[in-house]
Write a protein that holds these residues in place. Structure first.
Motif, PDB file in Angstrom:
ATOM      1  N   GLY A  17      88.794  10.121 -68.546  1.00 50.80           N
ATOM      2  CA  GLY A  17      88.750  11.567 -68.602  1.00 50.80           C
ATOM      3  C   GLY A  17      87.481  12.175 -68.043  1.00 50.80           C
ATOM      4  O   GLY A  17      86.768  11.591 -67.220  1.00 50.80           O
ATOM      5  N   ILE A  18      87.179  13.386 -68.527  1.00 51.78           N
ATOM      6  CA  ILE A  18      86.062  14.170 -68.005  1.00 51.78           C
ATOM      7  C   ILE A  18      84.727  13.486 -68.272  1.00 51.78           C
ATOM      8  O   ILE A  18      83.804  13.562 -67.458  1.00 51.78           O
ATOM      9  CB  ILE A  18      86.088  15.585 -68.613  1.00 51.78           C
ATOM     10  CG1 ILE A  18      87.351  16.322 -68.147  1.00 51.78           C
ATOM     11  CG2 ILE A  18      84.851  16.380 -68.209  1.00 51.78           C
ATOM     12  CD1 ILE A  18      87.593  17.640 -68.833  1.00 51.78           C
ATOM     13  N   GLN A  19      84.613  12.777 -69.421  1.00 53.20           N
ATOM     14  CA  GLN A  19      83.335  12.141 -69.743  1.00 53.20           C
ATOM     15  C   GLN A  19      82.975  11.040 -68.744  1.00 53.20           C
ATOM     16  O   GLN A  19      81.810  10.870 -68.379  1.00 53.20           O
ATOM     17  CB  GLN A  19      83.328  11.605 -71.177  1.00 53.20           C
ATOM     18  CG  GLN A  19      84.438  10.651 -71.538  1.00 53.20           C
ATOM     19  CD  GLN A  19      85.622  11.343 -72.162  1.00 53.20           C
ATOM     20  OE1 GLN A  19      86.062  12.379 -71.680  1.00 53.20           O
ATOM     21  NE2 GLN A  19      86.160  10.767 -73.235  1.00 53.20           N
ATOM     22  N   ASN A  20      83.972  10.300 -68.273  1.00 54.47           N
ATOM     23  CA  ASN A  20      83.713   9.278 -67.264  1.00 54.47           C
ATOM     24  C   ASN A  20      83.478   9.908 -65.893  1.00 54.47           C
ATOM     25  O   ASN A  20      82.657   9.437 -65.101  1.00 54.47           O
ATOM     26  CB  ASN A  20      84.882   8.297 -67.196  1.00 54.47           C
ATOM     27  CG  ASN A  20      84.647   7.182 -66.191  1.00 54.47           C
ATOM     28  OD1 ASN A  20      85.360   7.073 -65.203  1.00 54.47           O
ATOM     29  ND2 ASN A  20      83.634   6.362 -66.429  1.00 54.47           N
ATOM     30  N   MET A  21      84.189  10.999 -65.636  1.00 55.55           N
ATOM     31  CA  MET A  21      83.980  11.747 -64.399  1.00 55.55           C
ATOM     32  C   MET A  21      82.546  12.277 -64.338  1.00 55.55           C
ATOM     33  O   MET A  21      81.899  12.250 -63.283  1.00 55.55           O
ATOM     34  CB  MET A  21      84.982  12.898 -64.343  1.00 55.55           C
ATOM     35  CG  MET A  21      84.969  13.708 -63.074  1.00 55.55           C
ATOM     36  SD  MET A  21      86.328  14.904 -63.115  1.00 55.55           S
ATOM     37  CE  MET A  21      85.786  16.025 -61.846  1.00 55.55           C
ATOM     38  N   ALA A  22      82.028  12.738 -65.484  1.00 61.13           N
ATOM     39  CA  ALA A  22      80.645  13.215 -65.556  1.00 61.13           C
ATOM     40  C   ALA A  22      79.673  12.100 -65.178  1.00 61.13           C
ATOM     41  O   ALA A  22      78.713  12.311 -64.423  1.00 61.13           O
ATOM     42  CB  ALA A  22      80.341  13.731 -66.962  1.00 61.13           C
ATOM     43  N   TYR A  23      79.934  10.909 -65.698  1.00 59.56           N
ATOM     44  CA  TYR A  23      79.066   9.764 -65.408  1.00 59.56           C
ATOM     45  C   TYR A  23      79.090   9.426 -63.914  1.00 59.56           C
ATOM     46  O   TYR A  23      78.041   9.196 -63.292  1.00 59.56           O
ATOM     47  CB  TYR A  23      79.514   8.556 -66.232  1.00 59.56           C
ATOM     48  CG  TYR A  23      78.707   7.309 -65.971  1.00 59.56           C
ATOM     49  CD1 TYR A  23      77.474   7.112 -66.594  1.00 59.56           C
ATOM     50  CD2 TYR A  23      79.167   6.332 -65.093  1.00 59.56           C
ATOM     51  CE1 TYR A  23      76.725   5.974 -66.343  1.00 59.56           C
ATOM     52  CE2 TYR A  23      78.425   5.191 -64.842  1.00 59.56           C
ATOM     53  CZ  TYR A  23      77.205   5.016 -65.466  1.00 59.56           C
ATOM     54  OH  TYR A  23      76.466   3.885 -65.208  1.00 59.56           O
ATOM     55  N   ASN A  24      80.283   9.408 -63.328  1.00 57.18           N
ATOM     56  CA  ASN A  24      80.407   9.062 -61.909  1.00 57.18           C
ATOM     57  C   ASN A  24      79.743  10.098 -61.011  1.00 57.18           C
ATOM     58  O   ASN A  24      79.037   9.755 -60.056  1.00 57.18           O
ATOM     59  CB  ASN A  24      81.886   8.913 -61.533  1.00 57.18           C
ATOM     60  CG  ASN A  24      82.498   7.642 -62.074  1.00 57.18           C
ATOM     61  OD1 ASN A  24      81.825   6.626 -62.215  1.00 57.18           O
ATOM     62  ND2 ASN A  24      83.783   7.690 -62.393  1.00 57.18           N
ATOM     63  N   ILE A  25      79.962  11.377 -61.310  1.00 58.25           N
ATOM     64  CA  ILE A  25      79.355  12.439 -60.501  1.00 58.25           C
ATOM     65  C   ILE A  25      77.835  12.394 -60.628  1.00 58.25           C
ATOM     66  O   ILE A  25      77.105  12.510 -59.637  1.00 58.25           O
ATOM     67  CB  ILE A  25      79.902  13.818 -60.921  1.00 58.25           C
ATOM     68  CG1 ILE A  25      81.377  13.940 -60.513  1.00 58.25           C
ATOM     69  CG2 ILE A  25      79.091  14.947 -60.293  1.00 58.25           C
ATOM     70  CD1 ILE A  25      82.039  15.215 -60.983  1.00 58.25           C
ATOM     71  N   TYR A  26      77.350  12.215 -61.850  1.00 57.44           N
ATOM     72  CA  TYR A  26      75.906  12.133 -62.089  1.00 57.44           C
ATOM     73  C   TYR A  26      75.282  11.008 -61.262  1.00 57.44           C
ATOM     74  O   TYR A  26      74.275  11.201 -60.576  1.00 57.44           O
ATOM     75  CB  TYR A  26      75.652  11.914 -63.584  1.00 57.44           C
ATOM     76  CG  TYR A  26      74.231  11.538 -63.927  1.00 57.44           C
ATOM     77  CD1 TYR A  26      73.203  12.471 -63.842  1.00 57.44           C
ATOM     78  CD2 TYR A  26      73.917  10.244 -64.343  1.00 57.44           C
ATOM     79  CE1 TYR A  26      71.897  12.127 -64.157  1.00 57.44           C
ATOM     80  CE2 TYR A  26      72.617   9.895 -64.662  1.00 57.44           C
ATOM     81  CZ  TYR A  26      71.612  10.833 -64.568  1.00 57.44           C
ATOM     82  OH  TYR A  26      70.319  10.489 -64.870  1.00 57.44           O
ATOM     83  N   ASN A  27      75.885   9.831 -61.306  1.00 57.77           N
ATOM     84  CA  ASN A  27      75.319   8.681 -60.603  1.00 57.77           C
ATOM     85  C   ASN A  27      75.410   8.816 -59.088  1.00 57.77           C
ATOM     86  O   ASN A  27      74.480   8.421 -58.368  1.00 57.77           O
ATOM     87  CB  ASN A  27      76.021   7.392 -61.052  1.00 57.77           C
ATOM     88  CG  ASN A  27      75.363   6.792 -62.276  1.00 57.77           C
ATOM     89  OD1 ASN A  27      74.256   6.276 -62.205  1.00 57.77           O
ATOM     90  ND2 ASN A  27      76.031   6.883 -63.407  1.00 57.77           N
ATOM     91  N   LYS A  28      76.503   9.369 -58.599  1.00 59.56           N
ATOM     92  CA  LYS A  28      76.667   9.505 -57.149  1.00 59.56           C
ATOM     93  C   LYS A  28      75.764  10.595 -56.570  1.00 59.56           C
ATOM     94  O   LYS A  28      75.183  10.428 -55.492  1.00 59.56           O
ATOM     95  CB  LYS A  28      78.128   9.792 -56.815  1.00 59.56           C
ATOM     96  CG  LYS A  28      79.080   8.637 -57.086  1.00 59.56           C
ATOM     97  CD  LYS A  28      78.817   7.475 -56.145  1.00 59.56           C
ATOM     98  CE  LYS A  28      79.812   6.348 -56.363  1.00 59.56           C
ATOM     99  NZ  LYS A  28      79.573   5.199 -55.450  1.00 59.56           N
ATOM    100  N   LEU A  29      75.634  11.719 -57.274  1.00 59.67           N
ATOM    101  CA  LEU A  29      74.803  12.811 -56.759  1.00 59.67           C
ATOM    102  C   LEU A  29      73.315  12.464 -56.793  1.00 59.67           C
ATOM    103  O   LEU A  29      72.520  13.051 -56.053  1.00 59.67           O
ATOM    104  CB  LEU A  29      75.062  14.095 -57.551  1.00 59.67           C
ATOM    105  CG  LEU A  29      76.410  14.790 -57.321  1.00 59.67           C
ATOM    106  CD1 LEU A  29      76.479  16.093 -58.109  1.00 59.67           C
ATOM    107  CD2 LEU A  29      76.656  15.064 -55.838  1.00 59.67           C
ATOM    108  N   LYS A  30      72.930  11.505 -57.643  1.00 58.53           N
ATOM    109  CA  LYS A  30      71.525  11.082 -57.707  1.00 58.53           C
ATOM    110  C   LYS A  30      71.032  10.535 -56.373  1.00 58.53           C
ATOM    111  O   LYS A  30      69.828  10.495 -56.118  1.00 58.53           O
ATOM    112  CB  LYS A  30      71.340  10.004 -58.787  1.00 58.53           C
ATOM    113  CG  LYS A  30      71.234  10.542 -60.191  1.00 58.53           C
ATOM    114  CD  LYS A  30      70.599   9.556 -61.156  1.00 58.53           C
ATOM    115  CE  LYS A  30      71.342   8.259 -61.250  1.00 58.53           C
ATOM    116  NZ  LYS A  30      70.768   7.372 -62.301  1.00 58.53           N
TER     117      LYS A  30
END
Length: 359
Positions: A17-30
């Motif tokens: 869900g959204i919580q895993n999406m948050a993790y992926n976006i956070y790591n990729k945008l870094k």
């Protein structure tokens, strides 16, 4: 390097869900920006100097106040809210610092009682966003209907973490297998699949339907299975791990989740990442012709769309699949290609294009 903050209700490396999406976006945008993440719910298993949490002991209002104070320590070029409900702080920061913000919106989040205060708050938050990113065409249209036709909305379908699937050993089985993994709730249409089984079993008596997941609808599903004397054909797996999920996706012949809109509950499938996950394994899917599912399935190539409320329609498509798609190479290539087109790297590339337009 530009500074961006992400606001989310929760962030998790393993949950869906959204919580895993948050993790992926956070790591990729870094990789391209100085990123901070502010989460309303604390994840004690995820420690990072750039992730800030509210206390789990705080109530709804105090959590937002805590994160607002923490976010004011940084001056950003852009804020990103992964749900409308977490856009309050980006909205306040825009009023204070004129910082633009992006809001993500998903299926059920487009509904609100127009007599409710939450509706007016959400409308203000969406209206002031520089961009709203919708998870499907359906969500975009519903958002415009409910909150204003002049909203700036673009669509990026949710991503998966695409990987090449390795079949180390051939799975031995002498039965055709249908499989569903999801939260067990009415809108998923699992009860309609169970109701379709008597017709399917007349043609394929050895077929087995395996259901993974937990939820408040399980008792209803178990009771229905007993009423139809289908205990030998239906297996409830309960919660499964990622390793077990990998096994069942390899084992199955066909993934079925004919979701439909439950109007009196304002409950609808906003997209359906699980269809793409099944496609990643080269497997065909059956989904409901409802909500954002129509964005997730290419009819005839990666799956079928059916009336999720109609057991006969579901049964006919299952039977048609086993009768006509008996050579998996007919569809396997299309399924894998479609899944690959929704990899997180492609998603981030599209998101970056929108970010650059704003910055």
């Amino acid at each position: 390097m530009k500074n961006i903050s992400i606001f989310t209700g929760e962030i998790s490396e393993s949950s869906g869900g959204i919580q895993n999406m948050a993790y992926n976006i956070y790591n990729k945008l870094k990789e391209d920006y100085n990123i901070k993440c502010f989460s309303e719910i604390e994840n004690k298993n995820l420690k990072d100097d750039c992730i800030f949490y509210a206390s789990s002991k705080e109530n709804f209002i105090s959590r937002k106040y805590t994160l607002l104070k923490k976010s004011l320590r940084f001056r950003n070029d852009l804020n990103i809210s992964l749900t409308p409900s977490t856009a309050v702080i980006p909205y306040l920061l825009k009023k204070k610092n004129r910082t633009p913000y992006i809001v993500f919106i998903h299926g059920n989040q487009v509904y609100s009682d127009k007599k409710n205060l939450k509706y007016f708050v959400k409308r203000i938050l969406l209206k002031n966003a520089s961009l709203i990113i919708s998870n499907s065409s359906y969500t975009k249209e519903k958002c415009k209907q409910n909150y204003g036709d002049n909203l700036n909305i673009s669509i990026i379908n949710p991503p998966i973490n695409y990987k090449e699937i390795q079949y180390d050993t051939e799975i031995n089985k002498n039965k055709k297998i249908l499989f569903t993994v999801s939260r067990l709730e009415q809108r998923k249409g699992i009860h309609k699949v169970i109701e379709s089984l008597p017709k399917i079993l007349k043609k394929y008596p050895n077929l087995k339907y395996k259901i993974a997941g937990k939820g408040n609808y399980k008792n209803t599903l178990v009771r229905l299975t007993k009423e139809l004397n289908l205990e030998n054909a239906v297996e409830f797996l309960g919660f499964i791990t990622e390793e077990e999920k990998d096994y069942y996706l390899k084992e199955m012949d066909l993934f079925v989740m004919p979701s439909y809109e439950v109007e009196d509950e304002n409950s609808v499938e906003g997209f359906g990442i699980v269809y793409l996950e099944a496609n990643m394994y080269g497997k065909f899917v059956i989904g409901g012709n409802s909500g954002g599912v129509t964005d997730a399935i290419i009819p005839g190539k990666t799956g079928f769309l059916v009336d999720g409320k109609n057991p006969n329609a579901i049964a006919d498509r299952v039977i048609y699949f086993f009768d006509s798609y008996n050579n998996k190479y007919q569809y396997e290539k299309n399924c894998i290609k479609w899944a690959k087109e929704h990899d997180i790297s492609i998603y981030i590339r599209k998101l970056n294009n929108y970010i650059n337009d704003i910055l």
